[in-house]
Scaffold this active site. Structure first.
Site, short mmCIF file in Angstrom:
data_model
loop_
_atom_site.label_atom_id
_atom_site.label_comp_id
_atom_site.label_asym_id
_atom_site.label_seq_id
_atom_site.Cartn_x
_atom_site.Cartn_y
_atom_site.Cartn_z
N GLY A 18 -45.27 -53.48 20.48
CA GLY A 18 -45.98 -52.90 21.61
C GLY A 18 -46.22 -53.95 22.69
O GLY A 18 -45.34 -54.27 23.49
N GLY A 19 -47.42 -54.51 22.70
CA GLY A 19 -47.83 -55.44 23.76
C GLY A 19 -46.83 -56.55 24.04
O GLY A 19 -46.54 -56.86 25.21
N LYS A 37 -44.99 -48.02 25.67
CA LYS A 37 -46.16 -47.12 25.79
C LYS A 37 -46.34 -46.70 27.25
O LYS A 37 -45.34 -46.54 27.94
CB LYS A 37 -47.41 -47.78 25.18
CG LYS A 37 -47.14 -48.27 23.75
CD LYS A 37 -48.38 -48.66 22.99
CE LYS A 37 -47.99 -49.15 21.59
NZ LYS A 37 -49.14 -49.45 20.73
N ASN A 96 -41.76 -50.84 22.30
CA ASN A 96 -42.39 -49.59 22.70
C ASN A 96 -43.29 -49.92 23.88
O ASN A 96 -44.34 -50.52 23.70
CB ASN A 96 -43.19 -49.03 21.52
CG ASN A 96 -44.01 -47.81 21.90
OD1 ASN A 96 -43.86 -47.26 22.99
ND2 ASN A 96 -44.89 -47.39 21.00
N GLU A 117 -46.28 -48.73 10.64
CA GLU A 117 -47.25 -49.32 11.56
C GLU A 117 -48.66 -49.01 11.07
O GLU A 117 -49.18 -47.92 11.33
CB GLU A 117 -47.07 -48.73 12.97
CG GLU A 117 -45.70 -48.96 13.57
CD GLU A 117 -45.72 -48.91 15.08
OE1 GLU A 117 -45.39 -49.93 15.69
OE2 GLU A 117 -46.10 -47.88 15.66
N HIS A 159 -45.47 -41.59 16.45
CA HIS A 159 -46.32 -42.76 16.65
C HIS A 159 -47.78 -42.38 16.39
O HIS A 159 -48.20 -41.27 16.72
CB HIS A 159 -46.15 -43.31 18.07
CG HIS A 159 -46.75 -44.66 18.22
ND1 HIS A 159 -48.10 -44.85 18.39
CD2 HIS A 159 -46.19 -45.90 18.16
CE1 HIS A 159 -48.34 -46.15 18.45
NE2 HIS A 159 -47.20 -46.81 18.31
N GLY A 211 -52.37 -53.14 18.30
CA GLY A 211 -53.12 -53.54 19.48
C GLY A 211 -54.44 -54.23 19.17
O GLY A 211 -55.26 -54.42 20.06
N GLU A 262 -50.39 -43.08 17.87
CA GLU A 262 -51.13 -42.65 19.06
C GLU A 262 -50.86 -41.18 19.37
O GLU A 262 -51.74 -40.45 19.82
CB GLU A 262 -50.78 -43.57 20.24
CG GLU A 262 -51.39 -44.96 20.04
CD GLU A 262 -50.59 -46.11 20.63
OE1 GLU A 262 -49.73 -45.86 21.50
OE2 GLU A 262 -50.82 -47.26 20.21
N SER A 273 -49.32 -55.63 16.16
CA SER A 273 -49.64 -57.01 16.56
C SER A 273 -48.58 -58.02 16.13
O SER A 273 -48.90 -59.14 15.74
CB SER A 273 -51.02 -57.41 16.06
OG SER A 273 -52.01 -56.56 16.60
P1 13P Z 1 -48.79 -53.73 19.29
O1 13P Z 1 -47.57 -54.57 19.05
O2 13P Z 1 -49.30 -53.81 20.69
O3 13P Z 1 -49.83 -53.93 18.23
O4 13P Z 1 -48.29 -52.19 19.13
C1 13P Z 1 -47.53 -51.84 18.03
C2 13P Z 1 -47.04 -50.46 18.27
O5 13P Z 1 -47.79 -49.51 18.28
C3 13P Z 1 -45.60 -50.28 18.51
O6 13P Z 1 -45.24 -48.93 18.44
#
Ligand code: 13P
Length: 252
Positions: free
Chosen positions: A235-236, A11, A9, A168, A96, A174, A98, A214
């Protein structure tokens, strides 16, 4: 048998040129060293039409990070599920945390989005998960139950069987905090039991449930080793080929 999946993802990261370069580099790395799982990258809307032709569809699936809850019309700035599908994308992340937190997406809105995604042949990657306070209160199972029931229980069993779930925990996204393998397995098993109760044991067995929060090369293997953890939503670590491939290689 359910699929093992590692999905990225992105983002709101990477401009168009950077995104195309990342997709091409990942494609090259996975062409040279074939993955042992399904790999998906979910990108900003404007990247989709360029990223789809930049990757080998047999190795990397492409998805959006959201879609509209309306079919079409006067909804300035929105992007419909049909538009996403018309780029050749096959997936869409929905729900998600967010989007739930910052854009006020409710279970009812998400129900519309899921149905429109399915109607346009997209596979929803539907996200659920509790915030830290809910985990501390020990009500995480009730939270994920309500999220699943509120958006997905109206689906037919056939439509539900097309969905990928992603657990999640918001406190792990994050933050560098990761659910322990035991915490992940416990709640993934619970989620699978909820699906079994509602849609039957066979559909529950065949539903991929990804972990997100993470996730990185150093912890992916122990998370994915759990019987009910069928991969990750990243994510990251999806923004660097080396890190993302390191997570994909956890299935080797
Ligand atoms: P991180 O891997 O950056 O923690 O993000 C997870 C996420 O929200 C994937 O949708």
């Amino acid at each position: 048998m359910r699929k093992n999946i590692v999905a990225g993802n992105w983002k709101m990261n990477k401009n168009l040129q950077e995104g195309i370069a990342l997709a091409k580099d990942l494609n090259a790395a996975l062409t040279a060293d074939k993955p042992n799982c399904d790999v998906i990258i979910c990108t900003p809307f404007i990247h989709l039409a360029s990223v789809v032709p930049a990757v080998d569809a047999a190795i990397i699936g492409v998805g959006a990070e959201n879609c509209a809850d309306k079919v079409s019309g006067a909804y300035t700035g929105e992007v419909s599920a049909e538009m996403v599908a018309s780029t050749g994308a096959k997936y869409v992340i929905l729900g998600h945390s967010e989007r739930r937190a910052y854009y006020h997406e409710t279970p009812e809105i998400l129900k519309e989005k899921v149905q429109l995604a399915l109607a346009n042949g997209l596979t929803p990657i539907f996200c659920i998960g509790e915030v830290l306070e809910e985990r501390q209160q020990g009500i995480q199972n009730q939270v994920v139950f309500d999220q699943i029931a509120g958006s997905l229980f109206d689906l037919s069993a056939e439509d539900f069987s097309k969905i990928v779930l992603a657990y999640e925990p918001v406190w792990a996204i994050g933050t560098g905090l990761t659910a322990t393998p035991e915490q992940a397995e416990e709640i993934h098993a619970y989620i699978r039991s909820v699906i079994a109760d509602k849609f039957g044991a066979e559909i529950a067995e065949n539903t991929s449930i990804l972990y997100g929060g993470s996730c990185k090369p150093s912890n992916a293997k122990e998370l994915f080793a759990n019987p009910n953890v069928d991969g990750g939503l990243i994510g990251g670590a999806a923004l660097k080929v080396e890190d993302f491939k390191g997570i994909i290689d956890a299935f080797k």
